[in-house]
Design a protein around this motif. Structure first.
Motif, PDB file in Angstrom:
ATOM      1  N   PRO A   1       0.828  -1.210   0.000  1.00 44.50           N
ATOM      2  CA  PRO A   1       0.000   0.000   0.000  1.00 44.50           C
ATOM      3  C   PRO A   1       0.855   1.250   0.000  1.00 44.50           C
ATOM      4  N   PRO A   2       0.540   2.224  -0.840  1.00 45.10           N
ATOM      5  CA  PRO A   2       1.330   3.447  -0.926  1.00 45.10           C
ATOM      6  C   PRO A   2       1.184   4.315   0.311  1.00 45.10           C
ATOM      7  N   LEU A   3       2.214   5.093   0.545  1.00 46.61           N
ATOM      8  CA  LEU A   3       2.240   6.003   1.677  1.00 46.61           C
ATOM      9  C   LEU A   3       2.154   7.434   1.188  1.00 46.61           C
ATOM     10  N   ALA A   4       1.902   8.352   2.112  1.00 38.31           N
ATOM     11  CA  ALA A   4       1.901   9.772   1.761  1.00 38.31           C
ATOM     12  C   ALA A   4       3.262  10.138   1.189  1.00 38.31           C
ATOM     13  N   GLY A   5       3.266  10.898   0.108  1.00 38.24           N
ATOM     14  CA  GLY A   5       4.520  11.292  -0.532  1.00 38.24           C
ATOM     15  C   GLY A   5       4.969  10.328  -1.601  1.00 38.24           C
ATOM     16  N   LEU A   6       4.220   9.245  -1.817  1.00 39.59           N
ATOM     17  CA  LEU A   6       4.623   8.258  -2.811  1.00 39.59           C
ATOM     18  C   LEU A   6       4.593   8.815  -4.221  1.00 39.59           C
TER      19      LEU A   6
ATOM     20  N   ILE B   1      11.234  10.835  -4.865  1.00 39.36           N
ATOM     21  CA  ILE B   1      11.898  10.187  -3.740  1.00 39.36           C
ATOM     22  C   ILE B   1      10.983   9.149  -3.089  1.00 39.36           C
ATOM     23  N   GLY B   2       9.677   9.423  -3.084  1.00 40.58           N
ATOM     24  CA  GLY B   2       8.739   8.452  -2.542  1.00 40.58           C
ATOM     25  C   GLY B   2       8.663   7.198  -3.394  1.00 40.58           C
ATOM     26  N   LEU B   3       8.685   7.371  -4.714  1.00 40.39           N
ATOM     27  CA  LEU B   3       8.636   6.230  -5.621  1.00 40.39           C
ATOM     28  C   LEU B   3       9.901   5.389  -5.528  1.00 40.39           C
ATOM     29  N   VAL B   4      11.049   6.052  -5.408  1.00 41.76           N
ATOM     30  CA  VAL B   4      12.303   5.307  -5.260  1.00 41.76           C
ATOM     31  C   VAL B   4      12.257   4.442  -4.001  1.00 41.76           C
ATOM     32  N   SER B   5      11.803   5.014  -2.909  1.00 43.41           N
ATOM     33  CA  SER B   5      11.719   4.260  -1.658  1.00 43.41           C
ATOM     34  C   SER B   5      10.747   3.084  -1.788  1.00 43.41           C
TER      35      SER B   5
ATOM     36  N   TRP C   1       9.669   1.468  -4.584  1.00 46.02           N
ATOM     37  CA  TRP C   1      10.128   0.401  -5.462  1.00 46.02           C
ATOM     38  C   TRP C   1      11.365  -0.302  -4.928  1.00 46.02           C
ATOM     39  N   THR C   2      12.175   0.407  -4.158  1.00 39.95           N
ATOM     40  CA  THR C   2      13.307  -0.260  -3.519  1.00 39.95           C
ATOM     41  C   THR C   2      12.805  -1.362  -2.587  1.00 39.95           C
ATOM     42  N   ARG C   3      11.769  -1.059  -1.809  1.00 41.18           N
ATOM     43  CA  ARG C   3      11.205  -2.069  -0.908  1.00 41.18           C
ATOM     44  C   ARG C   3      10.604  -3.234  -1.692  1.00 41.18           C
ATOM     45  N   VAL C   4       9.893  -2.909  -2.790  1.00 40.08           N
ATOM     46  CA  VAL C   4       9.292  -3.958  -3.619  1.00 40.08           C
ATOM     47  C   VAL C   4      10.380  -4.862  -4.209  1.00 40.08           C
ATOM     48  N   PHE C   5      11.416  -4.245  -4.760  1.00 37.36           N
ATOM     49  CA  PHE C   5      12.496  -5.023  -5.369  1.00 37.36           C
ATOM     50  C   PHE C   5      13.209  -5.883  -4.329  1.00 37.36           C
ATOM     51  N   GLU C   6      13.461  -5.320  -3.163  1.00 33.78           N
ATOM     52  CA  GLU C   6      14.133  -6.087  -2.121  1.00 33.78           C
ATOM     53  C   GLU C   6      13.297  -7.284  -1.695  1.00 33.78           C
TER      54      GLU C   6
ATOM     55  N   GLY D   1      13.585  -9.991  -4.175  1.00 30.19           N
ATOM     56  CA  GLY D   1      14.936 -10.503  -4.405  1.00 30.19           C
ATOM     57  C   GLY D   1      15.618  -9.955  -5.639  1.00 30.19           C
ATOM     58  N   ILE D   2      15.249  -8.747  -6.050  1.00 29.93           N
ATOM     59  CA  ILE D   2      15.867  -8.123  -7.229  1.00 29.93           C
ATOM     60  C   ILE D   2      17.207  -7.522  -6.822  1.00 29.93           C
ATOM     61  N   PRO D   3      18.298  -7.868  -7.509  1.00 28.09           N
ATOM     62  CA  PRO D   3      19.613  -7.305  -7.169  1.00 28.09           C
ATOM     63  C   PRO D   3      19.644  -5.787  -7.364  1.00 28.09           C
ATOM     64  N   GLU D   4      20.500  -5.128  -6.570  1.00 27.58           N
ATOM     65  CA  GLU D   4      20.690  -3.683  -6.678  1.00 27.58           C
ATOM     66  C   GLU D   4      19.343  -2.968  -6.718  1.00 27.58           C
ATOM     67  N   ALA D   5      18.554  -3.248  -5.697  1.00 28.12           N
ATOM     68  CA  ALA D   5      17.176  -2.756  -5.658  1.00 28.12           C
ATOM     69  C   ALA D   5      17.101  -1.243  -5.721  1.00 28.12           C
ATOM     70  N   ARG D   6      17.863  -0.560  -4.887  1.00 32.31           N
ATOM     71  CA  ARG D   6      17.774   0.906  -4.875  1.00 32.31           C
ATOM     72  C   ARG D   6      18.318   1.500  -6.169  1.00 32.31           C
ATOM     73  N   GLU D   7      19.443   0.968  -6.647  1.00 31.07           N
ATOM     74  CA  GLU D   7      20.012   1.493  -7.885  1.00 31.07           C
ATOM     75  C   GLU D   7      19.029   1.329  -9.045  1.00 31.07           C
ATOM     76  N   SER D   8      18.366   0.173  -9.093  1.00 31.89           N
ATOM     77  CA  SER D   8      17.399  -0.071 -10.168  1.00 31.89           C
ATOM     78  C   SER D   8      16.266   0.948 -10.133  1.00 31.89           C
ATOM     79  N   SER D   9      15.714   1.166  -8.951  1.00 34.38           N
ATOM     80  CA  SER D   9      14.596   2.106  -8.835  1.00 34.38           C
ATOM     81  C   SER D   9      15.035   3.531  -9.144  1.00 34.38           C
ATOM     82  N   GLU D  10      16.220   3.910  -8.698  1.00 29.28           N
ATOM     83  CA  GLU D  10      16.712   5.264  -8.960  1.00 29.28           C
ATOM     84  C   GLU D  10      16.926   5.499 -10.451  1.00 29.28           C
ATOM     85  N   TYR D  11      17.531   4.519 -11.144  1.00 28.57           N
ATOM     86  CA  TYR D  11      17.778   4.668 -12.575  1.00 28.57           C
ATOM     87  C   TYR D  11      16.464   4.795 -13.345  1.00 28.57           C
ATOM     88  N   ILE D  12      15.474   4.000 -12.979  1.00 28.42           N
ATOM     89  CA  ILE D  12      14.204   4.021 -13.702  1.00 28.42           C
ATOM     90  C   ILE D  12      13.468   5.342 -13.483  1.00 28.42           C
ATOM     91  N   VAL D  13      13.381   5.790 -12.239  1.00 27.74           N
ATOM     92  CA  VAL D  13      12.706   7.052 -11.953  1.00 27.74           C
ATOM     93  C   VAL D  13      13.426   8.215 -12.643  1.00 27.74           C
TER      94      VAL D  13
END
Length: 414
Positions: free
Chosen positions: A34-39, A43-47, A49-54, A57-69
């Motif tokens: 469920p999305p949170l305020a600020g999503l 920066i909210g989307l990066v946070s 999707w990082t949680r979703v990827f982690e 089990g997606i490698p380099e979860a934060r890097e992946s989300s940052e590059y896509i956004v």
């Protein structure tokens, strides 16, 4: 909380999308997180999707989300975005595009293929599956061919990753051989297995007087290298030729350009029995022909070494990115082929951060065998190489090369 979820669902389900409209995919990941305020902000989307990827089990979860956004917002990296934009709400179209791209990442599609481009040593290259994706370790091999100075058996220095180091090592070699530049204006380099053109084009950009012959057996790689050369306006200094190093007689197509100063290659070097251990991103989306080196990962390596003396000048060099177990295997193979007059003269540490003066097995190092663990080696010819064809045959070969290879040959102006 439920209100935020309904609002976001409405936004993401809206019509349209980036670049003519990208079809919406299933939104199960949003429903389970469920999305949170600020999503709705970058920066909210990066946070999120990082949680979703982690969780998936997606490698380099934060890097992946940052590059896509960042990509959707028109930036190379998240850090390139102005901080003021980090907390501003995104449009429905941007949200939908991020959803689609992140859904592809959940399917283990490499980020480079998702974005359709990737930077290699400061060059923006188009990336298209299944053409091999250049790794950071390859950048090092390119630079190894320019900064002084590589030494035999010196592997302990920290440094860039292996593909970057491959480029850098080549640059070091050229810097130590000013006679090459003075004699002909720059080195003539052969790259075997050009893929996206990352190594060849990086060397051309760093060595303004150099010229490159780039070869590959796959038409997709030939076309992509040419397209990237055009993007970077380097097409006039590169010849891109279809060439199967394993095909008997195909080497004659390269003789018109010999002798050459350097050969550089990131060949298929994964041991065949290790192919199943590769990450899903590699195993499922990249061309296995560009990865599988045969039983001991040596099939293409030995073919390159067999052909190299026919193209190289006296004291010419061969730069290879290989698997950490290969230096000893290459050394043993050379001992059984003294007629090639090749010497293994230098080894550099593998990308995983360990140093290899001698062969170390997976059991000894605790490292899995994979293409992210690589080692760089340099070989040199030890005595003058005799020309294998008389001038009359060579002239006939030059006249027939372009017509024999067909329209897939991309000829530079030199």
């Amino acid at each position: 909380m439920k209100l935020w979820a309904r609002m976001l669902w409405a936004l993401l389900s809206g019509p349209g999308g980036r670049r003519g409209g990208i079809p919406c995919l299933a939104f199960s990941s949003w429903q389970s997180h469920p999305p949170l305020a600020g999503l709705l902000s970058p920066i909210g989307l990066v946070s999120h999707w990082t949680r979703v990827f982690e969780k998936r089990g997606i490698p380099e979860a934060r890097e992946s989300s940052e590059y896509i956004v960042a990509h959707v917002l028109g930036a190379k990296t998240f850090q390139n975005l102005k901080p003021v934009l980090w907390t501003q709400p995104l449009t429905p179209q941007q949200l939908q595009c991020i959803q689609v791209l992140c859904s592809r990442r959940l399917q283990r599609v490499p980020v480079q293929y998702i974005l359709g481009e990737w930077d290699f040593r400061g060059l923006s290259l188009k990336m298209v599956p299944p053409v091999f994706i250049p790794r950071p370790e390859t950048e090092a091999l390119t630079a190894w061919v320019s900064l002084p100075s590589w030494q035999v058996g010196t592997n302990s220095d920290p440094g860039p990753s292996a593909s970057q180091e491959l480029v850098e090592w080549v640059l070091e070699e050229v810097a130590q051989r000013p006679n090459v530049v003075e004699a002909q204006g720059g080195p003539l380099i052969l790259e075997v297995g050009c893929g996206s053109g990352a190594i060849s084009l990086s060397l051309l950009s760093q060595l303004p007087q150099s010229q490159v012959i780039a070869v590959d057996k796959e038409e997709a790689a030939i076309n992509l290298t040419y397209e990237n050369a055009q993007r970077l306006r380097l097409q006039n200094r590169i010849q891109i030729i279809p060439f199967d190093v394993t095909s008997v007689g195909s080497w004659t197509h390269l003789l018109p350009w010999s002798p050459m100063d350097l050969i550089v290659s990131n060949p298929p070097y994964v041991f065949h029995h290790d192919m199943e251990q590769l990450a899903p991103e590699i195993r499922s989306y990249e061309d296995p022909v560009a990865l599988d080196g045969g039983e001991e990962g040596m099939d293409i390596i030995t073919r390159i070494l067999t052909l190299a003396p026919q193209f190289l000048k006296d004291s010419g060099s061969i730069f290879l990115e290989v698997e950490p177990r290969h230096p000893e295997l290459v050394s043993n193979w050379l001992q059984s082929h003294p007629d090639l007059c090749l010497n293994l003269v230098a080894i550099r540490r593998d990308f995983c951060g360990r140093c290899f003066d001698r062969l170390q097995t997976r059991e000894q190092t605790g490292m899995p065998s994979c293409i992210t663990c690589s080692t760089l080696i340099v070989l040199q010819t030890s005595e003058p190489v005799l020309q294998l064809m008389c001038p009359q045959i060579l002239l006939a070969t030059m006249e027939n090369t372009e017509s024999t290879l067909g329209t897939r040959v991309y000829m530079g102006s030199w």
